[in-house]
Design an enzyme around this catalytic site. Structure first.
Site, PDB file in Angstrom:
ATOM      1  N   GLU A   4      -4.004  -2.282   6.594  1.00 45.95           N
ATOM      2  CA  GLU A   4      -3.334  -3.085   6.838  1.00 45.95           C
ATOM      3  C   GLU A   4      -2.469  -3.884   7.209  1.00 45.95           C
ATOM      4  O   GLU A   4      -2.152  -5.071   7.685  1.00 45.95           O
ATOM      5  CB  GLU A   4      -2.442  -2.216   4.886  1.00 45.95           C
ATOM      6  N   GLU A  12     -10.337   4.993   9.760  1.00 45.69           N
ATOM      7  CA  GLU A  12     -10.261   4.712   8.015  1.00 45.69           C
ATOM      8  C   GLU A  12     -11.829   3.593   8.132  1.00 45.69           C
ATOM      9  O   GLU A  12     -10.503   2.344   8.299  1.00 45.69           O
ATOM     10  CB  GLU A  12      -8.922   4.540   8.189  1.00 45.69           C
ATOM     11  N   ASN A  20      -0.388   9.029   2.950  1.00 43.21           N
ATOM     12  CA  ASN A  20       0.710   7.256   3.060  1.00 43.21           C
ATOM     13  C   ASN A  20       0.641   5.960   1.890  1.00 43.21           C
ATOM     14  O   ASN A  20       0.118   6.054   0.889  1.00 43.21           O
ATOM     15  CB  ASN A  20      -0.658   6.396   3.857  1.00 43.21           C
ATOM     16  N   TRP A  21       1.741   6.284   1.571  1.00 45.95           N
ATOM     17  CA  TRP A  21       2.974   5.573   0.583  1.00 45.95           C
ATOM     18  C   TRP A  21       3.182   4.429  -0.261  1.00 45.95           C
ATOM     19  O   TRP A  21       2.840   4.139  -1.021  1.00 45.95           O
ATOM     20  CB  TRP A  21       3.968   6.674   0.048  1.00 45.95           C
ATOM     21  N   LYS A  22       2.011   3.931   1.257  1.00 42.81           N
ATOM     22  CA  LYS A  22       2.028   2.290   1.457  1.00 42.81           C
ATOM     23  C   LYS A  22       3.735   1.624   0.620  1.00 42.81           C
ATOM     24  O   LYS A  22       4.589   2.995   0.914  1.00 42.81           O
ATOM     25  CB  LYS A  22       0.901   1.791   0.202  1.00 42.81           C
ATOM     26  N   HIS A  67      -2.224   1.126  11.257  1.00 41.07           N
ATOM     27  CA  HIS A  67      -3.591   1.119  10.211  1.00 41.07           C
ATOM     28  C   HIS A  67      -3.629  -0.492   9.791  1.00 41.07           C
ATOM     29  O   HIS A  67      -3.302  -1.168  10.422  1.00 41.07           O
ATOM     30  CB  HIS A  67      -2.256   1.147   8.868  1.00 41.07           C
ATOM     31  N   GLY A  81      -4.140   7.545   1.003  1.00 40.60           N
ATOM     32  CA  GLY A  81      -2.901   6.997   0.154  1.00 40.60           C
ATOM     33  C   GLY A  81      -2.989   6.847  -0.940  1.00 40.60           C
ATOM     34  O   GLY A  81      -2.025   7.761  -1.492  1.00 40.60           O
ATOM     35  N   GLY A  82      -3.916   6.500  -1.881  1.00 44.82           N
ATOM     36  CA  GLY A  82      -3.869   6.562  -3.685  1.00 44.82           C
ATOM     37  C   GLY A  82      -3.565   7.603  -3.883  1.00 44.82           C
ATOM     38  O   GLY A  82      -2.886   7.945  -4.336  1.00 44.82           O
ATOM     39  N   SER A 132     -10.304   6.629   0.383  1.00 44.48           N
ATOM     40  CA  SER A 132     -10.270   6.620  -0.959  1.00 44.48           C
ATOM     41  C   SER A 132     -11.173   8.240  -1.076  1.00 44.48           C
ATOM     42  O   SER A 132     -11.857   8.653  -1.651  1.00 44.48           O
ATOM     43  CB  SER A 132     -11.665   5.985  -1.400  1.00 44.48           C
ATOM     44  N   GLY A 147      -8.805   2.040  -0.349  1.00 42.88           N
ATOM     45  CA  GLY A 147      -8.260   1.949  -1.350  1.00 42.88           C
ATOM     46  C   GLY A 147      -9.545   0.587  -2.533  1.00 42.88           C
ATOM     47  O   GLY A 147      -8.818   0.343  -3.245  1.00 42.88           O
TER      48      GLY A 147
HETATM   49  C1  PEP Z   1      -5.008   4.732   3.834  1.00 43.79           C
HETATM   50  O1  PEP Z   1      -3.768   4.410   2.806  1.00 43.79           O
HETATM   51  O2  PEP Z   1      -4.583   5.168   5.181  1.00 43.79           O
HETATM   52  C2  PEP Z   1      -5.722   5.301   2.790  1.00 43.79           C
HETATM   53  C3  PEP Z   1      -7.342   5.513   3.338  1.00 43.79           C
HETATM   54  O3  PEP Z   1      -6.004   4.733   1.440  1.00 43.79           O
HETATM   55  P1  PEP Z   1      -7.061   5.536   0.330  1.00 43.79           P
HETATM   56  O4  PEP Z   1      -6.417   7.125   0.352  1.00 43.79           O
HETATM   57  O5  PEP Z   1      -6.281   4.650  -0.821  1.00 43.79           O
HETATM   58  O6  PEP Z   1      -8.340   4.927   0.583  1.00 43.79           O
END
Ligand code: PEP
Length: 259
Positions: free
Chosen positions: A97, A167, A9-11, A95, A234-235, A213, A173
Site C-alpha cells: 500500500e 505479500e 498490521n492494523w493499517k 508494504h 491485516g484484516g 487474507s 484485503g
Molecule cells: C496486510 O495488510 O499486510 C495484509 C496482508 O492484509 P490482509 O490480511 O487484510 O490481506
C-alpha cells in the site's frame, strides 16, 4: 528451527482507546504462548499508549512505516529513533500500500531498512507482485527486483535481524488467499535467491512470512509449508479473537513439528 512470527498490521484502523482495548485483549489471550513471536503494528498515534500497555508482555510492538532520517525538517514524517522511544522493536517497510499509494520504491525501501537497522529496529520488508504481474509470469522477476534492490549493498551480518514478508498484492484485503502451494513456491524461490546472494546459513535462518487474507481457517495449511515461517495479518488482526486463534494455531503446529 525458525521461530514463527505472527505480526498484525492494523493499517489505518483504531483510535487510541480502541487500540489499547484491542492490545489488552491480545496480550491477555496470548500471555502463555512462548513459541511464537507475536507483534502488533498499530497506527503511529496509538504507539505510545499501546507500548505502555505491552510493557513486560510477550507481545512486541511495531510501526507500519518510518522515515530514513533521524530528525530534521521533514513535515509529517516519523524517525526510527522516535519509534524506539515509544517502545517499538519492529517496523514494516515497503508494504504494497505504501508502494502503490505513497510512491515508495526499492530505493526508499533500502534507505528505510538501513535507518531501521541503524536504530536497532527489526525491519519487516514486504515484497510481492500484482495480479497483472502474476498473470504475465513475472512474479519472481518482480520479487527478485524488490529484494535485490531493497537489500543492495548490505552484508549478511548487517541484515541479521531482517524479516521478509511475501505479500502478493492481489491477495491483500481481497479475501483471495494464495493457495499454500502458490505461497510455498515463491517462499522457496526467495530462500533460493537469498542463498545466491548470501551464505547458506543466512538463507536457511531467514524468517519468511506470508501475507494476504490470512485467517484462522487457512493459517494451518500455510504454516504446514516448509518455507513459511509465519504471517503478516491485516484484516484478521483487528479482532482479538481471530488474531489470537491464528497465533494459537501457529503455536500448536510448531509444537507438533518440534516433537
Ligand atoms: C496486510 O495488510 O499486510 C495484509 C496482508 O492484509 P490482509 O490480511 O487484510 O490481506
Amino acid at each position: 528451527m525458525r521461530k514463527p512470527i505472527i505480526a498484525g498490521n492494523w493499517k489505518m484502523y483504531k483510535d487510541v482507546n480502541e487500540a489499547v482495548e484491542l492490545a489488552n485483549g491480545i496480550k491477555r489471550s496470548v500471555f502463555d504462548v512462548e513459541n511464537v513471536e507475536v507483534v502488533i503494528c498499530p497506527p503511529f498515534t496509538d504507539l505510545s499508549d499501546v507500548g505502555e500497555m505491552l510493557t513486560e508482555s510477550n507481545v512486541g510492538l511495531g510501526a507500519q512505516n518510518c522515515y530514513w532520517k533521524e530528525e530534521g525538517a521533514f513535515t509529517g514524517e516519523v524517525s526510527p529513533g522516535m519509534l524506539k522511544s515509544v517502545g517499538c522493536g519492529y517496523v514494516i517497510i515497503g508494504h504494497s500500500e505504501r508502494r502503490q499509494y505513497f510512491g515508495e520504491t526499492d530505493e526508499t525501501v533500502k534507505d528505510k531498512i538501513k535507518a531501521a537497522i541503524d536504530s536497532g529496529l527489526i525491519p519487516i520488508m514486504c515484497v510481492g507482485e500484482t495480479l497483472e504481474e502474476r498473470e504475465s509470469g513475472k512474479t519472481m522477476e518482480v520479487v527478485r527486483r524488490q529484494i535485490t534492490g531493497g537489500l543492495d549493498g548490505f552484508s549478511e551480518e548487517y541484515l541479521d535481524s531482517l524479516i521478509i514478508a511475501y505479500e502478493p498484492v492481489w491477495a491483500i484485503g481481497t479475501g483471495k488467499t494464495a493457495t499454500s502451494q502458490q505461497a510455498q513456491e515463491v517462499h522457496a524461490e526467495i530462500r533460493k535467491l537469498l542463498a545466491d546472494l548470501y551464505p547458506d546459513t543466512f538463507a536457511v535462518s531467514r524468517r519468511l512470512l506470508y501475507g494476504g487474507s490470512v485467517k484462522p481457517d487457512n493459517i494451518e495449511n500455510l504454516m504446514n509449508e516448509q518455507d513459511i515461517d509465519g504471517g503478516l495479518i491485516g484484516g484478521a488482526s483487528l479482532k482479538s479473537e481471530g488474531f489470537t486463534d491464528i497465533i494459537k494455531a501457529t503455536s500448536r503446529l510448531y509444537a507438533e513439528k518440534k516433537d
